[in-house]
Design a protein around this motif. Structure first.
Motif, short mmCIF file in Angstrom:
data_model
loop_
_atom_site.label_atom_id
_atom_site.label_comp_id
_atom_site.label_asym_id
_atom_site.label_seq_id
_atom_site.Cartn_x
_atom_site.Cartn_y
_atom_site.Cartn_z
N LYS A 91 -6.48 92.66 24.08
CA LYS A 91 -7.03 92.74 22.74
C LYS A 91 -8.44 92.20 22.71
O LYS A 91 -8.76 91.26 23.42
N ILE A 92 -9.26 92.84 21.89
CA ILE A 92 -10.61 92.30 21.66
C ILE A 92 -10.80 92.16 20.16
O ILE A 92 -10.39 93.02 19.39
N GLN A 93 -11.32 91.05 19.77
CA GLN A 93 -11.44 90.79 18.34
C GLN A 93 -12.79 90.17 18.03
O GLN A 93 -13.26 89.30 18.75
N ALA A 94 -13.37 90.63 16.93
CA ALA A 94 -14.70 90.15 16.59
C ALA A 94 -14.64 89.08 15.52
O ALA A 94 -13.76 89.10 14.67
N ASN A 95 -15.57 88.19 15.57
CA ASN A 95 -15.85 87.29 14.46
C ASN A 95 -14.63 86.66 13.81
O ASN A 95 -14.44 86.74 12.59
N MET A 96 -13.77 86.09 14.59
CA MET A 96 -12.58 85.47 14.04
C MET A 96 -12.94 84.30 13.16
O MET A 96 -12.28 83.98 12.20
N ASP A 97 -13.98 83.64 13.57
CA ASP A 97 -14.38 82.46 12.85
C ASP A 97 -15.85 82.66 12.51
O ASP A 97 -16.67 82.85 13.40
N PRO A 98 -16.18 82.65 11.23
CA PRO A 98 -17.57 82.95 10.86
C PRO A 98 -18.58 82.03 11.54
O PRO A 98 -19.74 82.37 11.70
N LYS A 99 -18.11 80.85 11.98
CA LYS A 99 -19.02 79.93 12.67
C LYS A 99 -19.35 80.42 14.07
O LYS A 99 -20.32 80.04 14.68
N HIS A 100 -18.44 81.23 14.63
CA HIS A 100 -18.67 81.76 15.97
C HIS A 100 -18.81 83.27 15.86
O HIS A 100 -17.83 83.99 15.88
N ARG A 101 -20.02 83.74 15.72
CA ARG A 101 -20.21 85.18 15.53
C ARG A 101 -20.20 85.89 16.87
O ARG A 101 -21.21 86.31 17.38
N ASP A 102 -19.04 86.01 17.45
CA ASP A 102 -18.98 86.65 18.74
C ASP A 102 -17.69 87.44 18.83
O ASP A 102 -16.90 87.44 17.92
N ARG A 103 -17.53 88.11 19.95
CA ARG A 103 -16.29 88.82 20.16
C ARG A 103 -15.49 88.13 21.25
O ARG A 103 -16.04 87.66 22.24
N ILE A 104 -14.21 88.07 21.03
CA ILE A 104 -13.34 87.39 21.99
C ILE A 104 -12.41 88.42 22.63
O ILE A 104 -11.77 89.21 21.93
N ALA A 105 -12.34 88.39 23.96
CA ALA A 105 -11.37 89.23 24.66
C ALA A 105 -10.17 88.36 24.99
O ALA A 105 -10.31 87.32 25.63
N PHE A 106 -9.01 88.76 24.51
CA PHE A 106 -7.79 88.00 24.75
C PHE A 106 -7.21 88.42 26.09
O PHE A 106 -6.90 89.59 26.30
N MET A 107 -7.05 87.44 26.97
CA MET A 107 -6.51 87.76 28.29
C MET A 107 -5.19 87.03 28.53
O MET A 107 -5.08 85.84 28.31
N ARG A 108 -4.22 87.79 28.97
CA ARG A 108 -2.96 87.17 29.39
C ARG A 108 -3.10 86.83 30.87
O ARG A 108 -3.41 87.70 31.69
#
Ligand code: G4P
Length: 530
Positions: free
Chosen positions: A303-320
């Motif tokens: 999964k890749i998700q953007a801007n989960m937290d407005p303080k961190h304006r980035d995209r996070i790739a979820f890795m198992r």
């Protein structure tokens, strides 16, 4: 780290997700589970309930708050007894089902929650089909016992018939609704008493040991005691006993009864999960099976998700993580692009708060900061060219053309759409014959999300409009010459998706069948593995 050290970390982990129909109680259970994990002090903060001013940890878009749906998938890790539990949250709304399906490839077991007044509902059936692809072990919770429910035997029969999985009751309800008294724990041979009005905290457990204990009459009343004894005779004669092998094969589910709102029974499920649910399992890659206790690190992005937290304006790739150990600062091979990268700032998801992880183990989820090089399905390793399999993309069923309000923003639009496609928020198709941008989705709400996110994250005002597309299929052909010929002849119906894969765009289903007849050597695929 010695292999034994790694093995003991692996054995501790339980990674699961909750599957249910909307409103069955997934959010409420998540709250209580976290309460038991001592991750939050008093339940009632996950969806911003109770006027505490805290808002949901998994809700991040205004839009989903407005609509009351959880668009995103997030991860919560917490300790329970000797175990370390990873709970992967999934979007409840079916318009975001692709995200849910992919999250289910990253867990080792699932908790199925059923509203006991309603029984098996549509979305649960769909999600169970997905868990079947990997024979994921299922634990079942019959929720809302503080309301009037359907007959428990009938409920279990329905699960067995509709979902085709054997039920083994572990607890059994005593009364329901206003007269809900508690449950009888069949394996422990004890009655656990329910106290209403204590749903926001961990209750002191009151039990009566033994079904024949005369004390039972005085605490639940003669009628209930008699009824329970009769029902237990019936149930034990007619239902399955728990069988570990069948559970692990996804053929039998242990069943618990309780009320998430009343915080009763949730700890029984956690006990069951910790005791029986599988630790992180081996994973298939295109090359070989990968064992969790292998020394070398490996994992895949689901999964890749953007801007989960407005303080961190980035995209996070979820890795198992599938094998070995993640350690801050380590080098990983990004297999698809063949590059080694240093990772010093992966995030973990301890009870929903993002924090930096120094180390993480198989079964854990870590978040990598993604600057556009990571896609869903990517494998990371310590040098070996592995590619984990089984992370699906589904052919969209709905299509729209995206139009700009300000034509000068074309570059921004393209960038935004491609990034959203890479995240799996939507699929993008660029026809070979013109400059249209077609977006495809599985659920209609995805279009609204895309337009809202283009505006808030990419500063692009776009609208979507209808387009004459009925379906799309990924195409492939073993014979390059035939594929070239097909590409020429079908040029007007071909497009490239976000990952530059060739796709056939059909205006009607009839057109698709004709194309399939005309080009029998070409494969038209409804799913594509990343
Ligand atoms: P979901 O995430 O699966 O969609 O379900 P959620 O937990 O949000 O629960 C849906 C509704 O059912 C909520 O009520 C919740 O309070 C209620 N609920 C959950 N578990 C139980 C239970 O054990 N007993 C009873 N009686 N109700 C339960 P709501 O009114 O829709 O939301 P809210 O106003 O309470 O937030």
């Amino acid at each position: 780290m010695s292999n034994e050290g790694l093995l003991s970390e692996v054995n501790k982990r339980r990674t699961f997700a909750i599957i249910s129909h909307p409103d069955a109680g997934k959010t409420t259970i998540t709250e209580k589970v976290l309460l038991f994990g001592e991750a939050i002090k008093s339940a009632g903060t996950v969806k911003g309930r109770g006027g505490t001013g805290q808002h949901a940890k998994s809700d991040w878009m205004e839009m989903e708050k407005e609509r009351g749906i959880s668009v995103t998938t997030s991860v919560m890790q917490f300790p329970y007894q000797d175990a370390l539990v990873n709970l992967l949250d999934t979007p409840g709304h079916e318009d975001f089902s692709e995200d849910t399906y992919r999250t289910l490839t990253a867990v080792d077991s699932c908790l199925m929650v059923i509203d006991s007044a309603k029984g098996v509902e549509a979305r649960t059936i769909k999600l169970m089909e997905v868990t079947r692809l990997r024979d994921t072990p299922i634990v079942t919770f019959m929720n809302k016992l503080d309301r009037d429910i359907r007959d428990p035997i009938e409920l279990m029969d329905e699960v067995e018939d509709v979902l085709n999985i054997a039920c083994a009751p572990i607890t059994w309800p005593i009364g329901s609704g206003k007269l809900f008294k508690g449950v009888y724990h069949i394996l422990r041979d004890e009655v656990i008493l329910y106290q209403s009005g204590q749903g926001h905290m961990i209750q002191e457990v009151r039990t009566v040991k033994g079904l024949d204990n005369p004390e039972l009459e005085s605490v639940i009343g003669e009628d209930f005691a008699e009824q329970l004894r009769e029902e237990m005779e019936l149930v034990q004669g007619a239902s399955n006993e728990f069988d570990m092998e069948m559970f692990l094969a996804g053929e039998l589910t242990p069943v618990y009864f309780g009320t998430a709102l009343g915080n009763f029974g949730v700890d029984h499920i956690l006990d069951g999960l910790v005791e029986w649910a599988p630790k992180p399992q081996p994973r298939e890659s295109a090359e070989r099976q990968v064992e969790p206790a292998e020394e070398k690190f490996s994992g895949f992005v689901f999964k890749i998700q953007a801007n989960m937290d407005p303080k961190h304006r980035d995209r996070i790739a979820f890795m198992r993580i599938c094998s070995g150990k993640y350690q801050k600062g380590m080098k990983m091979r990004h297999v698809r692009i063949g590059k080694d990268i240093s990772v010093s700032d992966a995030v973990t998801f301890m009870a929903g708060d993002r924090s930096h992880a120094d180390e993480a183990f198989p079964g854990d989820i870590i978040g990598l900061h993604n600057h556009g090089t990571i896609q869903i399905g990517d494998t990371f390793s310590q040098g070996e060219n592995l590619r984990f399999t089984g992370i699906p993309n589904f052919a969209p069923e709905l299509f729209r053309r995206i139009q700009l309000k300000d034509p000068l923003k074309m570059k921004h639009l393209q960038k935004g759409l491609l990034q959203l496609a890479e995240e799996g928020a939507v699929q993008v198709f660029r026809p070979l014959r013109n400059n249209d941008l077609i977006v495809g989705a599985v659920g209609i709400l995805q279009f609204d999300v895309v337009v809202a996110r283009l505006k808030s994250e990419y500063k692009v005002e776009a609208i979507y409009e209808p387009i004459n597309v009925a379906t799309a299929r990924w195409v492939a052909c073993d014979d390059q010459r035939k594929l070239d010929e097909f590409s020429k002849k079908a040029h007007d119906n071909l497009a490239l998706d976000g990952g530059d894969n060739l796709t056939y765009i059909a205006p009607t289903m009839v057109n698709l069948s004709l194309a399939q007849e005309r080009f029998p050597e070409v494969k038209f695929m409804t799913t594509r593995e990343h």
